[in-house]
Design a protein around this motif. Structure first.
Motif, PDB file in Angstrom:
ATOM      1  N   TYR A 100      43.037  31.401 -57.452  1.00 37.36           N
ATOM      2  CA  TYR A 100      43.576  30.421 -58.396  1.00 37.36           C
ATOM      3  C   TYR A 100      44.187  29.237 -57.669  1.00 37.36           C
ATOM      4  N   SER A 101      44.088  28.071 -58.308  1.00 37.46           N
ATOM      5  CA  SER A 101      44.690  26.873 -57.736  1.00 37.46           C
ATOM      6  C   SER A 101      44.728  25.773 -58.795  1.00 37.46           C
ATOM      7  N   ASN A 125      54.999  45.944 -55.731  1.00 34.90           N
ATOM      8  CA  ASN A 125      54.201  45.993 -56.950  1.00 34.90           C
ATOM      9  C   ASN A 125      54.854  45.143 -58.045  1.00 34.90           C
ATOM     10  N   HIS A 126      56.192  45.168 -58.123  1.00 33.60           N
ATOM     11  CA  HIS A 126      56.917  44.371 -59.116  1.00 33.60           C
ATOM     12  C   HIS A 126      56.686  42.869 -58.885  1.00 33.60           C
ATOM     13  N   GLU A 127      56.789  42.424 -57.638  1.00 34.46           N
ATOM     14  CA  GLU A 127      56.543  41.015 -57.316  1.00 34.46           C
ATOM     15  C   GLU A 127      55.109  40.621 -57.661  1.00 34.46           C
ATOM     16  N   TYR A 128      54.187  41.516 -57.342  1.00 34.73           N
ATOM     17  CA  TYR A 128      52.767  41.286 -57.634  1.00 34.73           C
ATOM     18  C   TYR A 128      52.563  41.099 -59.136  1.00 34.73           C
ATOM     19  N   GLN A 129      53.167  41.966 -59.944  1.00 37.22           N
ATOM     20  CA  GLN A 129      53.024  41.886 -61.399  1.00 37.22           C
ATOM     21  C   GLN A 129      53.630  40.595 -61.943  1.00 37.22           C
ATOM     22  N   LYS A 130      54.795  40.191 -61.421  1.00 40.15           N
ATOM     23  CA  LYS A 130      55.430  38.940 -61.864  1.00 40.15           C
ATOM     24  C   LYS A 130      54.546  37.740 -61.530  1.00 40.15           C
ATOM     25  N   MET A 131      53.980  37.757 -60.339  1.00 42.89           N
ATOM     26  CA  MET A 131      53.113  36.685 -59.881  1.00 42.89           C
ATOM     27  C   MET A 131      51.866  36.590 -60.762  1.00 42.89           C
ATOM     28  N   TYR A 144      52.736  35.301 -64.268  1.00 40.80           N
ATOM     29  CA  TYR A 144      52.999  33.861 -64.248  1.00 40.80           C
ATOM     30  C   TYR A 144      51.680  33.072 -64.270  1.00 40.80           C
ATOM     31  N   ILE A 145      50.729  33.491 -63.451  1.00 35.52           N
ATOM     32  CA  ILE A 145      49.435  32.810 -63.400  1.00 35.52           C
ATOM     33  C   ILE A 145      48.680  32.985 -64.717  1.00 35.52           C
ATOM     34  N   GLN A 146      48.727  34.185 -65.286  1.00 33.66           N
ATOM     35  CA  GLN A 146      48.017  34.423 -66.549  1.00 33.66           C
ATOM     36  C   GLN A 146      48.606  33.603 -67.692  1.00 33.66           C
TER      37      GLN A 146
END
Length: 192
Positions: free
Chosen positions: A44-45, A83-89, A92-94
């Protein structure tokens, strides 16, 4: 707590706009993307929406097999996160993806970088500003400078990033495909 990896992809696509930016920055890579897998399928970008027109830009899910990236050189960095940071990231993108028609490319913000004066615009990002905002929103990294001044070369400046590849993007794709096809089988003895 399980760990995950994300990837920062810095590229030199060789386009006219990329060469123009490169003449100012003197950096080898002037486009930044964020990816959620080692194969770079989910990338993504903020960038051009069509390969032929750099002035129609916004939020994009990039295809590294496209004409735009065909001759690109790159540096790929990995970062291990929770995993929590990954899910937040990812969330946010979604959220941005769901409203992508409300977002645009921050061309004016590039002049802010040029003159080192933050130019913030609602719902507008350039590539490295977007990636930095993803990292900040998920509380993975907080940059010392305003996000509207973050350049692609600033993104991996943390001791936690690992450079995993540098060279032609096509060569990276081939090496990942080779590894996937040639994964050695592990023979597990059957107990009787």
């Amino acid at each position: 707590m399980r760990e995950k990896k994300i990837y920062i992809l810095l590229t030199d696509t060789g386009t006219i706009l990329n060469r123009l930016i490169k003449s100012y920055t003197k950096k080898p890579y002037n486009h930044a993307s964020i990816a959620f897998d080692t194969e770079l399928i989910e990338v993504y970008s903020f960038g051009r929406k069509t390969a032929k027109n750099p002035f129609i830009g916004g939020f994009v899910r990039e295809d590294i097999h496209s004409v735009l990236f065909n001759q690109a050189y790159c540096a790929i960095f990995s970062l291990t996160i929770t995993n929590h940071e990954y899910q937040k990231m990812y969330q946010y993108i979604q959220e941005i993806a769901a409203k992508k028609e409300h977002y645009r490319y921050n061309f004016i913000g590039l002049f802010g970088v040029l003159f080192k004066k933050p130019i913030k615009r609602k719902n507008a990002f350039f590539c490295s500003q977007f990636v930095a905002s993803v990292l900040k929103e998920s509380k993975v990294i907080d940059y010392d400078k305003d996000l509207s001044l973050v350049e692609p070369s600033d993104l991996p400046h943390s001791e936690n990033f690992q450079l995993i590849f540098e060279g032609r993007l096509k060569d990276y794709q081939n090496s990942v495909m080779y590894e996937r096809v040639h994964i050695p089988c592990q023979i597990v003895p059957i107990e009787m």
